[in-house]
Design a protein around this motif. Structure first.
Motif, PDB file in Angstrom:
ATOM      1  N   TYR A 162       3.527  -5.433   2.652  1.00 31.47           N
ATOM      2  CA  TYR A 162       2.653  -5.875   1.549  1.00 31.47           C
ATOM      3  C   TYR A 162       3.253  -7.108   0.887  1.00 31.47           C
ATOM      4  CZ  TYR A 162       0.134  -1.372   1.576  1.00 31.47           C
ATOM      5  OH  TYR A 162      -0.613  -0.269   1.919  1.00 31.47           O
ATOM      6  N   ALA A 163       4.577  -7.047   0.687  1.00 31.96           N
ATOM      7  CA  ALA A 163       5.247  -8.167   0.034  1.00 31.96           C
ATOM      8  C   ALA A 163       5.143  -9.419   0.904  1.00 31.96           C
ATOM      9  CB  ALA A 163       6.712  -7.817  -0.234  1.00 31.96           C
ATOM     10  N   GLU A 164       5.420  -9.249   2.183  1.00 33.73           N
ATOM     11  CA  GLU A 164       5.443 -10.401   3.072  1.00 33.73           C
ATOM     12  C   GLU A 164       4.045 -10.957   3.337  1.00 33.73           C
ATOM     13  OE1 GLU A 164       7.743  -9.627   6.607  1.00 33.73           O
ATOM     14  OE2 GLU A 164       6.848 -11.395   7.554  1.00 33.73           O
ATOM     15  N   PHE A 165       3.079 -10.076   3.506  1.00 34.89           N
ATOM     16  CA  PHE A 165       1.710 -10.513   3.837  1.00 34.89           C
ATOM     17  C   PHE A 165       0.875 -10.768   2.580  1.00 34.89           C
ATOM     18  CE2 PHE A 165       1.125  -9.836   8.495  1.00 34.89           C
ATOM     19  CZ  PHE A 165       2.403  -9.394   8.780  1.00 34.89           C
ATOM     20  N   LYS A 166       1.500 -10.590   1.424  1.00 40.19           N
ATOM     21  CA  LYS A 166       0.799 -10.774   0.151  1.00 40.19           C
ATOM     22  C   LYS A 166      -0.524 -10.001   0.115  1.00 40.19           C
ATOM     23  CE  LYS A 166       2.700 -14.961  -1.829  1.00 40.19           C
ATOM     24  NZ  LYS A 166       4.000 -14.876  -1.188  1.00 40.19           N
ATOM     25  N   GLN A 167      -0.415  -8.716   0.352  1.00 37.28           N
ATOM     26  CA  GLN A 167      -1.594  -7.862   0.344  1.00 37.28           C
ATOM     27  C   GLN A 167      -1.527  -6.892  -0.833  1.00 37.28           C
ATOM     28  OE1 GLN A 167      -4.348  -7.716   2.202  1.00 37.28           O
ATOM     29  NE2 GLN A 167      -3.801  -9.288   3.696  1.00 37.28           N
ATOM     30  N   ASN A 168      -2.694  -6.576  -1.353  1.00 40.68           N
ATOM     31  CA  ASN A 168      -2.786  -5.538  -2.377  1.00 40.68           C
ATOM     32  C   ASN A 168      -3.418  -4.299  -1.748  1.00 40.68           C
ATOM     33  OD1 ASN A 168      -4.863  -4.171  -4.445  1.00 40.68           O
ATOM     34  ND2 ASN A 168      -2.958  -4.706  -5.470  1.00 40.68           N
ATOM     35  N   PRO A 169      -2.805  -3.142  -1.916  1.00 39.16           N
ATOM     36  CA  PRO A 169      -3.313  -1.940  -1.236  1.00 39.16           C
ATOM     37  C   PRO A 169      -4.737  -1.546  -1.655  1.00 39.16           C
ATOM     38  CG  PRO A 169      -1.502  -1.412  -2.729  1.00 39.16           C
ATOM     39  CD  PRO A 169      -1.551  -2.883  -2.639  1.00 39.16           C
ATOM     40  N   HIS A 170      -5.058  -1.730  -2.933  1.00 42.55           N
ATOM     41  CA  HIS A 170      -6.401  -1.356  -3.375  1.00 42.55           C
ATOM     42  C   HIS A 170      -7.457  -2.249  -2.735  1.00 42.55           C
ATOM     43  CE1 HIS A 170      -9.889  -1.365  -6.176  1.00 42.55           C
ATOM     44  NE2 HIS A 170      -9.691  -0.068  -6.103  1.00 42.55           N
ATOM     45  N   ALA A 171      -7.169  -3.550  -2.706  1.00 37.70           N
ATOM     46  CA  ALA A 171      -8.112  -4.486  -2.077  1.00 37.70           C
ATOM     47  C   ALA A 171      -8.248  -4.165  -0.587  1.00 37.70           C
ATOM     48  CB  ALA A 171      -7.622  -5.913  -2.278  1.00 37.70           C
ATOM     49  N   LEU A 188      10.044   2.511   3.681  1.00 43.85           N
ATOM     50  CA  LEU A 188       8.987   3.223   2.975  1.00 43.85           C
ATOM     51  C   LEU A 188       7.637   2.629   3.333  1.00 43.85           C
ATOM     52  CD1 LEU A 188      10.696   3.068  -0.536  1.00 43.85           C
ATOM     53  CD2 LEU A 188      10.370   5.171   0.772  1.00 43.85           C
ATOM     54  N   LEU A 236       5.996  -0.969   2.978  1.00 44.48           N
ATOM     55  CA  LEU A 236       6.067  -1.624   1.678  1.00 44.48           C
ATOM     56  C   LEU A 236       6.522  -3.080   1.827  1.00 44.48           C
ATOM     57  CD1 LEU A 236       5.845  -1.311  -1.385  1.00 44.48           C
ATOM     58  CD2 LEU A 236       8.178  -0.408  -1.405  1.00 44.48           C
ATOM     59  N   ILE A 247      -3.334 -15.232  -3.306  1.00 43.25           N
ATOM     60  CA  ILE A 247      -4.031 -13.965  -3.490  1.00 43.25           C
ATOM     61  C   ILE A 247      -4.672 -13.974  -4.877  1.00 43.25           C
ATOM     62  CG2 ILE A 247      -1.814 -12.891  -4.170  1.00 43.25           C
ATOM     63  CD1 ILE A 247      -2.942 -10.296  -2.918  1.00 43.25           C
ATOM     64  N   LEU A 295       3.677   2.384   1.824  1.00 47.62           N
ATOM     65  CA  LEU A 295       2.855   2.626   0.631  1.00 47.62           C
ATOM     66  C   LEU A 295       1.435   2.925   1.098  1.00 47.62           C
ATOM     67  CD1 LEU A 295       1.851   2.496  -2.306  1.00 47.62           C
ATOM     68  CD2 LEU A 295       1.949   0.005  -2.165  1.00 47.62           C
ATOM     69  N   PRO A 326      12.713  -1.657   1.338  1.00 46.89           N
ATOM     70  CA  PRO A 326      11.238  -1.665   1.404  1.00 46.89           C
ATOM     71  C   PRO A 326      10.671  -1.415   2.810  1.00 46.89           C
ATOM     72  CG  PRO A 326      12.038  -3.523   0.124  1.00 46.89           C
ATOM     73  CD  PRO A 326      13.250  -2.876   0.726  1.00 46.89           C
ATOM     74  N   TYR A 342       1.130  -8.432  -7.167  1.00 44.37           N
ATOM     75  CA  TYR A 342       0.042  -8.221  -6.200  1.00 44.37           C
ATOM     76  C   TYR A 342       0.159  -6.942  -5.381  1.00 44.37           C
ATOM     77  CZ  TYR A 342       3.276 -10.627  -2.933  1.00 44.37           C
ATOM     78  OH  TYR A 342       4.356 -11.000  -2.187  1.00 44.37           O
ATOM     79  N   LEU A 343       1.342  -6.344  -5.243  1.00 40.52           N
ATOM     80  CA  LEU A 343       1.359  -5.149  -4.391  1.00 40.52           C
ATOM     81  C   LEU A 343       1.228  -3.831  -5.135  1.00 40.52           C
ATOM     82  CD1 LEU A 343       4.310  -3.721  -4.553  1.00 40.52           C
ATOM     83  CD2 LEU A 343       4.933  -5.330  -2.776  1.00 40.52           C
TER      84      LEU A 343
END
Lengths: 435, 100
Positions: free
Chosen positions: A252-261, A183, A249, B3, A185, A180, B48-49
């Protein structure tokens, strides 16, 4: 008995179509298999297409191709939560031939390119997914299996141009599954200002200070990626804007982020929101970008097969270059296939000429030069967090006129930098990675 | 850090309406290999991702709303347990980008 071709190309993107065009022009019998309804239907990039490397395969393409705007200005913004430090370069020379770069929308551009390659004699088969590679008893790739009934096809050479995910090169164990952190995203919206096409074009030109038909690019670092290693970008198209944000990528997993948000919040940044006023979303896409760099490049060939473009991790994230690496690798794989065809030998030893050629180009030279860049950024997040914020604070202080004598102000700004030794060490570290 | 996946999904759902899809009504190109693995998965990063909000954890199981998939492959590489059978939609199906 399945039909046999000289070469099967999997994927009608920039690398695959460049390979195909190079080969059909020398008379090879080439089939390009594309899973989308048409070339471009699945293809996503920012996107900037560079004139020189692309015209090495498709001379003067911009005269007929649906390019959006020539890029005459390239900007870089460093963002804090509510402000921006901006730098960039603009030249009217870039608004004329021979041009440096164009913004493109791959859905339109690749459809055109596919037609051009078909007109040159390649058989382009859309709406068909290659699900596996066919190999003989000794492991040599001899064809592909598609999802169609009786969908096996044979060839002397298969060129894998199946993009960043490249299930096929994984299947024949050219590489193991990407990690991850190899890559990024990215998500992107196509944003349209209000009105008809010509009205929208005018709004874009007014908002970005562009003459009719001219375009610009903005790369953004800092607050928009919320601590993740990543960037945001804004490119002007003919009558729309491409705005996107991307990060590793693994982040996102580590920071708990959603790309759309993340993208929705980015659009509201005060430095950006006025540029998007009244815009509506026309399309929303996501894409993985190879960020593994030099050390992630898989073996580029084996018996009967070569790998090109994103599938081979050929992407220079630091310079937001990818399309040029795709075109150049496709071209060289195509040339190697022609040599192999003339020799009648399709084993790895002959196809190794592709890797040797690529080694001599900017593609491998640049990736080797920056081989530690991605990991360095991952370990030095201050370049994406505290430094952009600090620079913004300094700029705010510098530009604030508040009757504080300049000597005092300079001292204040100097103190804002905090630990100078740490900064010096970070700058030296960065220099060593990019030198 | 928590989240709000429900709020994010609502935003995504609205957004996906602008895209064109040729949905394969007969088969999903995404499949969970072993539901029990998801049950035990602590973080469930897929929920969530994913940029299309395909994966939803509902009443103790993972649902896969594959019709809105943007085919980026993120879930395949981000799943910490390699628990997704990830493929492309059958030829001609899935998203159809006009601009890309």
């Amino acid at each position: 008995m399945p039909e046999k071709f000289d070469v099967i190309v999997v994927g009608a993107g920039l690398s695959g179509l460049s390979a195909a065009y190079t080969m059909v022009n020398k008379g090879l019998n080439v089939i390009v298999i594309e899973r989308g309804d048409y070339p471009g239907a699945k293809n996503v990039m920012g996107g900037v297409l560079y004139r020189q490397p692309t015209s090495e395969v498709f001379p003067e393409f911009w005269k007929e191709a649906p390019v959006e705007r020539p890029v005459i200005e390239q900007d870089m913004w460093l963002l804090s939560d509510a402000s921006a430090v901006k730098a960039g370069h603009r030249s009217e020379a870039w608004a004329r031939e021979p041009y440096n770069a164009f913004t493109v929308l791959r859905g339109k551009f690749d459809a055109w390119l596919g037609q051009k390659v078909a007109d040159a004699g390649a058989l382009i088969v859309p709406g068909t997914t290659v699900v596996d590679l066919l190999r003989d008893g000794r492991g040599r790739v001899i064809g592909v299996r598609t999802n169609r009934p009786d969908g096996d096809l044979l060839a002397n050479i298969v060129i894998l141009a199946d993009g960043a995910v490249s299930l096929l090169s994984e299947k024949i164990e050219l590489h193991t599954r990407w990690k991850p952190n190899q890559l990024a995203l990215a998500v992107k919206e196509i944003l349209a200002p209000p009105g008809k096409s010509d009205e929208r074009a005018k709004i874009i030109e007014e908002r970005f200070g562009l003459a009719p038909g001219e375009g610009l690019t903005i790369e953004m670092y800092g607050a928009l990626t919320k601590g993740m290693v990543g960037t945001a970008f804004l490119y002007t198209n003919k009558d729309t804007l491409s705005f996107g944000v991307g990060a590793l990528l693994s982040d996102y997993a580590e920071f708990k982020q959603n790309p759309h948000a993340l993208l929705q919040i980015a659009k509201q940044h005060p430095a950006l929101a006025p540029l998007f006023a009244g815009c509506e979303v026309r399309e929303y896409a996501a894409h993985l970008i190879p960020e593994g760099g030099y050390d992630a490049i898989p073996p580029l060939f084996a018996d009967g097969v070569m790998v090109v473009g994103d599938a081979a991790q050929l992407c220079n994230g630091l310079h937001r270059e990818g399309s040029n690496l795709a075109v150049t690798s496709g071209k060289l794989a195509g040339e190697t296939a022609i040599e192999a065809h003339n020799k009648g030998d399709f084993f790895g030893k002959t196809l190794s000429a592709y890797a040797a050629k690529l080694n001599d180009t900017f593609v491998i030279k640049d990736l080797r030069k920056y081989r530690r860049a991605s990991q360095h950024m991952e370990k030095n997040r201050q370049f994406f967090t505290s430094y952009p914020a600090m620079l913004n604070n300094m700029a705010t202080e510098f530009f604030t006129v508040d009757s504080v004598p300049k000597r005092e102000k300079q001292w204040k700004i100097f103190k804002m930098a905090g630990n100078k030794l740490k900064i010096a060490a970070d700058l030296w570290g960065l220099f060593k990675v990019v030198k | 850090m928590s989240i709000d996946t429900e709020k994010i999904r609502a935003g995504i759902e609205k957004e996906l309406y602008v895209n064109k899809y040729n949905v394969d009504e007969h088969q999903s190109h995404l499949r969970v290999k072993d539901p029990e693995v998801c049950n035990k998965c602590e973080d469930k990063p897929c929920t969530y991702l994913c940029p299309a909000g395909v994966y939803v954890w509902e009443s103790g199981q993972l649902t896969v709303q594959y019709s809105g998939c943007l085919e980026c492959g993120s879930c395949r590489f981000a799943c910490p347990h390699d628990n997704l059978e990830w493929g492309y939609p059958r030829g001609g199906f899935g998203m159809v980008l006009k601009m890309g």
